[in-house]
Each structure stands twice: as C-alpha cells, then as structure tokens.
Scaffold this active site. Sequence first.
Site, PDB file in Angstrom:
ATOM      1  N   GLU A   7      78.886 -32.795  86.069  1.00 29.18           N
ATOM      2  CA  GLU A   7      79.888 -33.006  87.135  1.00 29.18           C
ATOM      3  C   GLU A   7      79.800 -31.889  88.169  1.00 29.18           C
ATOM      4  O   GLU A   7      80.012 -32.116  89.362  1.00 29.18           O
ATOM      5  CB  GLU A   7      81.290 -33.108  86.509  1.00 29.18           C
ATOM      6  CG  GLU A   7      81.455 -34.455  85.805  1.00 29.18           C
ATOM      7  CD  GLU A   7      82.413 -34.458  84.625  1.00 29.18           C
ATOM      8  OE1 GLU A   7      83.228 -33.535  84.494  1.00 29.18           O
ATOM      9  OE2 GLU A   7      82.310 -35.407  83.816  1.00 29.18           O
ATOM     10  N   GLY A  43      84.577 -34.812  75.700  1.00 23.46           N
ATOM     11  CA  GLY A  43      85.452 -34.903  76.865  1.00 23.46           C
ATOM     12  C   GLY A  43      86.746 -35.615  76.504  1.00 23.46           C
ATOM     13  O   GLY A  43      87.664 -35.040  75.912  1.00 23.46           O
ATOM     14  N   GLY A  44      86.832 -36.895  76.856  1.00 24.84           N
ATOM     15  CA  GLY A  44      88.072 -37.664  76.701  1.00 24.84           C
ATOM     16  C   GLY A  44      88.734 -37.533  75.337  1.00 24.84           C
ATOM     17  O   GLY A  44      89.954 -37.350  75.237  1.00 24.84           O
ATOM     18  N   ASN A 100      85.979 -30.239  76.010  1.00 21.29           N
ATOM     19  CA  ASN A 100      86.012 -29.944  77.445  1.00 21.29           C
ATOM     20  C   ASN A 100      87.111 -30.804  78.069  1.00 21.29           C
ATOM     21  O   ASN A 100      86.949 -32.008  78.225  1.00 21.29           O
ATOM     22  CB  ASN A 100      84.634 -30.268  78.049  1.00 21.29           C
ATOM     23  CG  ASN A 100      84.636 -30.192  79.569  1.00 21.29           C
ATOM     24  OD1 ASN A 100      85.567 -29.647  80.184  1.00 21.29           O
ATOM     25  ND2 ASN A 100      83.590 -30.731  80.188  1.00 21.29           N
ATOM     26  N   TRP A 101      88.216 -30.172  78.416  1.00 23.25           N
ATOM     27  CA  TRP A 101      89.351 -30.923  78.974  1.00 23.25           C
ATOM     28  C   TRP A 101      89.096 -31.383  80.405  1.00 23.25           C
ATOM     29  O   TRP A 101      89.878 -32.170  80.942  1.00 23.25           O
ATOM     30  CB  TRP A 101      90.613 -30.058  78.942  1.00 23.25           C
ATOM     31  CG  TRP A 101      91.198 -29.845  77.582  1.00 23.25           C
ATOM     32  CD1 TRP A 101      90.621 -30.123  76.371  1.00 23.25           C
ATOM     33  CD2 TRP A 101      92.496 -29.306  77.287  1.00 23.25           C
ATOM     34  NE1 TRP A 101      91.470 -29.784  75.358  1.00 23.25           N
ATOM     35  CE2 TRP A 101      92.633 -29.283  75.884  1.00 23.25           C
ATOM     36  CE3 TRP A 101      93.549 -28.837  78.074  1.00 23.25           C
ATOM     37  CZ2 TRP A 101      93.780 -28.817  75.246  1.00 23.25           C
ATOM     38  CZ3 TRP A 101      94.689 -28.362  77.443  1.00 23.25           C
ATOM     39  CH2 TRP A 101      94.799 -28.355  76.043  1.00 23.25           C
ATOM     40  N   LYS A 102      88.042 -30.852  81.030  1.00 25.32           N
ATOM     41  CA  LYS A 102      87.792 -31.143  82.463  1.00 25.32           C
ATOM     42  C   LYS A 102      89.062 -30.826  83.249  1.00 25.32           C
ATOM     43  O   LYS A 102      89.793 -29.905  82.877  1.00 25.32           O
ATOM     44  CB  LYS A 102      87.308 -32.578  82.641  1.00 25.32           C
ATOM     45  CG  LYS A 102      86.144 -32.888  81.687  1.00 25.32           C
ATOM     46  CD  LYS A 102      85.410 -34.151  81.990  1.00 25.32           C
ATOM     47  CE  LYS A 102      84.263 -34.305  80.990  1.00 25.32           C
ATOM     48  NZ  LYS A 102      83.401 -35.438  81.301  1.00 25.32           N
ATOM     49  N   SER A 114      80.672 -39.559  75.474  1.00 27.17           N
ATOM     50  CA  SER A 114      81.393 -40.598  74.739  1.00 27.17           C
ATOM     51  C   SER A 114      81.348 -40.413  73.223  1.00 27.17           C
ATOM     52  O   SER A 114      81.258 -41.380  72.473  1.00 27.17           O
ATOM     53  CB  SER A 114      80.905 -42.000  75.145  1.00 27.17           C
ATOM     54  OG  SER A 114      81.173 -42.226  76.518  1.00 27.17           O
ATOM     55  N   GLU A 125      73.807 -33.806  77.491  1.00 29.61           N
ATOM     56  CA  GLU A 125      74.799 -34.805  77.875  1.00 29.61           C
ATOM     57  C   GLU A 125      74.160 -35.778  78.869  1.00 29.61           C
ATOM     58  O   GLU A 125      74.100 -35.488  80.075  1.00 29.61           O
ATOM     59  CB  GLU A 125      75.998 -34.134  78.556  1.00 29.61           C
ATOM     60  CG  GLU A 125      76.732 -33.154  77.683  1.00 29.61           C
ATOM     61  CD  GLU A 125      78.175 -32.963  78.161  1.00 29.61           C
ATOM     62  OE1 GLU A 125      79.089 -33.302  77.403  1.00 29.61           O
ATOM     63  OE2 GLU A 125      78.376 -32.500  79.294  1.00 29.61           O
ATOM     64  N   GLY A 128      81.876 -40.324  79.832  1.00 25.72           N
ATOM     65  CA  GLY A 128      83.072 -41.037  80.258  1.00 25.72           C
ATOM     66  C   GLY A 128      82.880 -42.531  80.430  1.00 25.72           C
ATOM     67  O   GLY A 128      83.719 -43.218  81.008  1.00 25.72           O
ATOM     68  N   HIS A 171      77.390 -28.138  83.964  1.00 28.33           N
ATOM     69  CA  HIS A 171      77.845 -29.490  83.601  1.00 28.33           C
ATOM     70  C   HIS A 171      77.414 -30.476  84.689  1.00 28.33           C
ATOM     71  O   HIS A 171      77.409 -30.135  85.874  1.00 28.33           O
ATOM     72  CB  HIS A 171      79.378 -29.503  83.442  1.00 28.33           C
ATOM     73  CG  HIS A 171      79.869 -30.751  82.783  1.00 28.33           C
ATOM     74  ND1 HIS A 171      79.998 -31.937  83.467  1.00 28.33           N
ATOM     75  CD2 HIS A 171      80.228 -31.012  81.501  1.00 28.33           C
ATOM     76  CE1 HIS A 171      80.419 -32.869  82.630  1.00 28.33           C
ATOM     77  NE2 HIS A 171      80.571 -32.335  81.428  1.00 28.33           N
TER      78      HIS A 171
HETATM   79  P1  13P Z   1      83.266 -37.838  77.447  1.00 26.19           P
HETATM   80  O1  13P Z   1      83.346 -37.424  76.005  1.00 26.19           O
HETATM   81  O2  13P Z   1      84.596 -38.158  78.046  1.00 26.19           O
HETATM   82  O3  13P Z   1      82.214 -38.864  77.679  1.00 26.19           O
HETATM   83  O4  13P Z   1      82.774 -36.513  78.255  1.00 26.19           O
HETATM   84  C1  13P Z   1      81.655 -35.825  77.828  1.00 26.19           C
HETATM   85  C2  13P Z   1      81.556 -34.556  78.604  1.00 26.19           C
HETATM   86  O5  13P Z   1      81.232 -34.576  79.773  1.00 26.19           O
HETATM   87  C3  13P Z   1      81.902 -33.302  77.913  1.00 26.19           C
HETATM   88  O6  13P Z   1      81.501 -32.194  78.671  1.00 26.19           O
END
Ligand code: 13P
Length: 254
Positions: free
Chosen positions: A97, A232-233, A9-11, A211, A167, A173, A95
């Site tokens: 967020e 994510g990251g 997920n590149w956000k 993470s 999650e 993050g 999600h």
């Molecule tokens: P991180 O891997 O950056 O913690 O993000 C997880 C995430 O929200 C994937 O949707």
Amino acid sequence: MRRKIVAGNWKMNGSKDLVQQLVGSVRSEAESLDNGVEVVIIPPAIYVSDVVARSGNRLMVGVQNVGQWSSGAYTGEIAAGMAKDQGCSYALVGHSERRQLFGETDDEVAAKVESLVASGLTAVVCVGETLEQREAGRAEAVVASQVKAALDNVVAGQWDRIVVAYEPVWAIGTGKTATAEDAQAMHASIRQVLAEIGAPAESISLLYGGSVKADNAAALFAEPDIDGGLIGGASLKADDFVSICQAMPASTNS
Ligand code: 13P
C-alpha cells in the site's frame, strides 16, 4: 532457530476503544499460548503508546512505516529511533500500500531498512507481485528484485533484525489467499535469493500475508518455509487474531 511470528497490521483502522477492547484479550490469550509464537500488534503510530501500555511482556508492538532519517525537518514523519523509544520492536517497511498509494521506491525502502536495523528494530520487509505480474509469469523475478533492493544496505551482524513478509498484492484484502503450495514455493524462492546475497537464509523468518484467516492459517503455517503471518483485516477482531496465533504448530520449521 527461526522466530515464529504472527503480526497484526491494523493499517489505518482502530481507535482508543479498539485498543482497550482488543489488546487486553489478545494479551491474556497470548499468555496461554505454548507454541512459541511471537505475537505482534502494529497499530497506527498514534496508538502505539496506548498499545504498549497494555501489552505486558508477552505482546510485541510495531509501527507500519518510518521515515528514513534519524531526525530533522520532515513534517509528518516519525523516525525508527522514536518508535524504539516508545517501546516498539518491529516496523513494517515497503508494504504494497505504501509502494502503490504513496509511491515508495525500492531505494526508499532500502534506506528505511538501514535506519531500522541501525536503531535495533526488526524490519519486516514486505514484498509481493501484482496479479498482472503473476499472470505474466514474472512473480518470482519481481519478488527477487524487491528482496535484493530492500536488503542492499544490510551488513553482517544485522540479519537477525530482518524478517521478510511475502504479500501478493492480489491477495491483500480481497479474500483470495495464495494456496499453501504457491505460498510455500515463493517462500522457498525468497530463501534462495537470501542465500544468494550472502544472508543467513535458514535463520531468517519469512511471513505470508494476504487474506490470512482463522480457517486457512493452519495450512499455510504447516509449510516448511512459512514461519508466520502478517494479518490485516482478521487482526481487528480479537477472536480471529487469537485463532490465527493458535494455528501455529508447536514444532519449529528450522
Ligand atoms: P488482509 O489480511 O486484510 O488481506 O491484509 C494483509 C496485509 O496487507 C497485511 O499487511
């Protein structure tokens, strides 16, 4: 048999340059994987067609969100059918967020899931508790209620288009990952909730996100109820993302 999935997920990150640098190398590494993992890239919607153009038939592509309607006067929204039309096979929904920053409710999540599965996309339904809820001993109850609400409109024959991603909000993050044991316990609890609502719990893939890195993925993926990861990251660097895909054991979890 449950699908094993690693999705990036590149956000709201990326650019045409990143698509060019990353997708080709992830694709060629993915082509040499023999562990049966489905590798999915979920860029911002505006880059979906650029990613699809480079994905070959080894990488899957997804969107991070859709509107719950099929078309109409909803400026700024995209429909599930449009994502499908552009070559996507996955979509995230709910999600944390989106729930926290954009006020997305359980009812909206359920309507989006309905629209996604009706369009033939696989909905990756995201659930997870906050630190406060975990510390109050409410993590399992919160997650159970999110799962039940999100899947309220799913009917028989559509379950093969449902994936659940656990999650924990406090792990996203932050560099703090749930231990493999804690993540496994929550996944087992989610599977039990799925069985309670009449879903084919043993065949639904459950992903862990929060993470996940190259050095903790193998321990998470070794757990019996963890069928993959939502990254994510670490999905923004080809080497890290590929290492996570390689960490999936070849044996099946089911
Ligand atoms: P991180 O891997 O950056 O913690 O993000 C997880 C995430 O929200 C994937 O949707």
